[in-house]
Design an enzyme around this catalytic site. Structure first.
Site, PDB file in Angstrom:
ATOM      1  N   MET A  32       0.847  -1.199   0.000  1.00 29.15           N
ATOM      2  CA  MET A  32       0.000   0.000   0.000  1.00 29.15           C
ATOM      3  C   MET A  32       0.878   1.242   0.000  1.00 29.15           C
ATOM      4  SD  MET A  32      -2.996  -1.001   2.724  1.00 29.15           S
ATOM      5  CE  MET A  32      -1.986  -1.963   3.854  1.00 29.15           C
ATOM      6  N   VAL A  33       0.681   2.091  -0.991  1.00 29.45           N
ATOM      7  CA  VAL A  33       1.441   3.334  -1.086  1.00 29.45           C
ATOM      8  C   VAL A  33       1.345   4.084   0.240  1.00 29.45           C
ATOM      9  CG1 VAL A  33       1.625   5.558  -2.271  1.00 29.45           C
ATOM     10  CG2 VAL A  33       1.002   3.513  -3.552  1.00 29.45           C
ATOM     11  N   GLN A  85       7.979  -5.077  -3.274  1.00 34.85           N
ATOM     12  CA  GLN A  85       7.284  -4.961  -4.560  1.00 34.85           C
ATOM     13  C   GLN A  85       7.904  -3.857  -5.414  1.00 34.85           C
ATOM     14  OE1 GLN A  85       3.356  -3.254  -5.599  1.00 34.85           O
ATOM     15  NE2 GLN A  85       2.758  -5.364  -6.056  1.00 34.85           N
ATOM     16  N   CYS A 114      -1.133  -2.181 -10.885  1.00 35.00           N
ATOM     17  CA  CYS A 114      -1.459  -0.798 -10.528  1.00 35.00           C
ATOM     18  C   CYS A 114      -2.184  -0.125 -11.689  1.00 35.00           C
ATOM     19  CB  CYS A 114      -0.193  -0.019 -10.188  1.00 35.00           C
ATOM     20  SG  CYS A 114      -0.546   1.712  -9.783  1.00 35.00           S
ATOM     21  N   ASN A 214      -7.175 -11.303  -3.962  1.00 34.06           N
ATOM     22  CA  ASN A 214      -7.116  -9.933  -3.452  1.00 34.06           C
ATOM     23  C   ASN A 214      -8.315  -9.151  -3.974  1.00 34.06           C
ATOM     24  OD1 ASN A 214      -5.421  -7.008  -4.495  1.00 34.06           O
ATOM     25  ND2 ASN A 214      -5.887  -7.425  -2.374  1.00 34.06           N
ATOM     26  N   GLY A 215      -8.851  -8.277  -3.115  1.00 31.49           N
ATOM     27  CA  GLY A 215      -9.939  -7.393  -3.530  1.00 31.49           C
ATOM     28  C   GLY A 215     -11.123  -7.417  -2.581  1.00 31.49           C
ATOM     29  N   ASP A 216     -11.385  -6.262  -1.934  1.00 31.98           N
ATOM     30  CA  ASP A 216     -12.582  -6.060  -1.095  1.00 31.98           C
ATOM     31  C   ASP A 216     -12.716  -7.042   0.059  1.00 31.98           C
ATOM     32  OD1 ASP A 216     -13.287  -3.901  -2.573  1.00 31.98           O
ATOM     33  OD2 ASP A 216     -15.198  -4.689  -3.291  1.00 31.98           O
TER      34      ASP A 216
END
Length: 315
Positions: A32-33, A85, A114, A214-216
Site C-alpha cells: 500500500m502506497v 514490490q 497498478c 485480493n480485492g474487497d
C-alpha cells in the site's frame, strides 16, 4: 535504510514458500502506497499476519539513487518474511533492484496490477498484463541472476475482460518460474465494481503454483468466504487491515490494545506525524462517533494526539 538493514544480516531470512506448503491459508498484508511501511508491518505481524509486502517501489529510481533506497526501503530483523514490490518494465533493471534487496528480504514481487494513469503511461503496473512475453522475460532474468533458491519471485496482476488472456499470462509466468501469483479480481477499468472471485477460481484451477486472492476483503469472515469461493492459497488484504490491523487475529474491530501497540511502535520507529495520525484515523473509523472524528481528525501534532488518546481512551 542501511542502519536498519545491517541488523537483518544477523537473522535467518525465511522461505515464503514454506507458508504456502503449511496447509493453512496464508494471511498477507498488501503493498500500500505510504502505508505498508516497516512500522505498520511490525504492527500487523503482532496480529497473525503471515507475510508482508513493502509499498510499490519504482525499480529504476531505486537502482539509480541511494537517496531513494534509504527513503523507500527500511527493514529490521523481525520484519520477515518480507516481499519487496517493484514497478519495472525492463528485465535488467528489475534484476539489479532484486540483487540489492536479496540479502535483506525474502522475495520480490513485480507489480502488474497498478491501474493509476501515471504508472500505465510510464509502462508500469497494469499495462504489463498485456505483455506476457515481457513478464516472462523479467521473471526468467531475475532467476538467472539470483542464486538463493529460497528467494521468491512473484507477480501481482489484474484480470482481462477476456479471462483466457489472463490464464495465458499466468501460465506463461508459471513456465518462467514465478513462485506465486496474486490476483486482484478486477480489470484495469474497474474501480468499485464487485470483485470477480469466480475469475480468481478459474485462474487457480488453471495453475499448479499458489494463487493469492485480493480485492474487497474487509473482515476475517470475508477472508474465509473468499477462500471458499476461490480456493486460493492465500488472502491479501489492503484497506481492511488499515481499518483493523488486528483483523487476521479474529477481531471484528480494532481493539484498544492494537491502538496502544501502534502508538508504541510508531514512536519507536520515528514515524512521521502525518502517517502516524492517518493510521489512527483509519483504525478508529469504526469505533468513534462523528463528533469525536471531527475533533480527532484535525489534531496537528503527536503530543495533541497522545493527549487525546489518553484523555478519551486511557491509551
Amino acid at each position: 535504510m542501511i542502519g536498519d538493514i545491517r541488523e537483518t544480516k544477523e537473522c535467518q531470512l525465511k522461505d515464503p514458500m514454506d507458508l504456502f506448503h503449511s496447509g493453512q491459508v496464508v494471511k498477507i498484508c498488501a503493498p500500500m502506497v505510504r502505508y505498508s511501511k516497516l512500522a505498520f508491518r511490525t504492527l500487523v505481524r503482532k496480529y497473525s499476519c503471515d507475510l508482508c509486502y513493502t509499498p510499490m517501489i519504482v525499480a529504476a529510481d531505486f537502482v539509480r539513487s541511494a537517496k531513494a533506497r534509504d527513503s523507500e526501503f527500511t527493514t529490521n530483523k523481525g520484519d520477515h518474511p518480507l516481499i519487496v514490490q517493484f514497478a519495472a518494465k525492463e528485465a535488467q533493471v528489475l534484476c539489479d533492484a532484486a540483487r540489492i534487496v536479496c540479502p535483506f528480504a525474502d522475495g520480490i514481487d513485480l507489480n502488474c496490477g497498478c491501474p493509476q494513469r501515471w504508472a500505465i503511461s510510464e509502462g508500469y503496473g497494469a499495462c504489463l498484463i498485456n505483455k506476457p512475453e515481457l513478464v516472462k522475460d523479467m521473471v526468467r532474468h531475475v532467476w538467472s541472476q539470483i542464486d538463493n533458491p529460497k528467494f521468491s519471485v512473484s507477480i501481482k496482476i489484474r484480470i482481462h475482460e477476456d479471462l483466457k488472456r489472463t490464464v495465458d499470462l499466468c501460465q506463461k509466468a508459471e513456465a518462467a518460474g514465478v513462485s506465486w501469483i496474486t490476483v486482484h479480481g478486477r480489470s484495469i477499468e474497474e474501480r468499485h465494481q464487485p470483485v470477480h472471485y469466480d475469475a480468481i477460481k478459474i485462474i487457480k484451477q488453471s495453475m499448479s503454483i499458489p494463487v493469492v486472492a485480493n480485492g474487497d476483503i474487509k473482515t476475517l469472515k470475508d477472508a474465509e468466504n473468499v477462500h471458499h469461493l476461490t480456493e486460493a492459497d492465500g488472502i491479501m488484504v489492503a484497506r481492511g487491515l488499515l481499518a483493523n490491523p488486528a483483523m487476521f487475529a479474529g477481531y471484528e474491530e480494532t481493539p484498544f490494545q492494537c491502538i496502544q501497540d501502534w502508538v508504541d511502535i510508531a514512536l519507536e520507529h520515528g514515524t512521521p506525524f502525518t502517517c502516524f495520525h492517518h493510521h489512527l484515523m483509519y483504525m478508529m473509523e469504526r469505533i468513534t462517533s462523528k463528533q469525536e472524528k471531527k475533533v480527532f481528525n484535525v489534531l496537528s501534532s503527536t503530543s495533541a494526539v497522545l493527549d487525546y488518546l489518553n484523555d478519551h481512551y486511557g491509551v
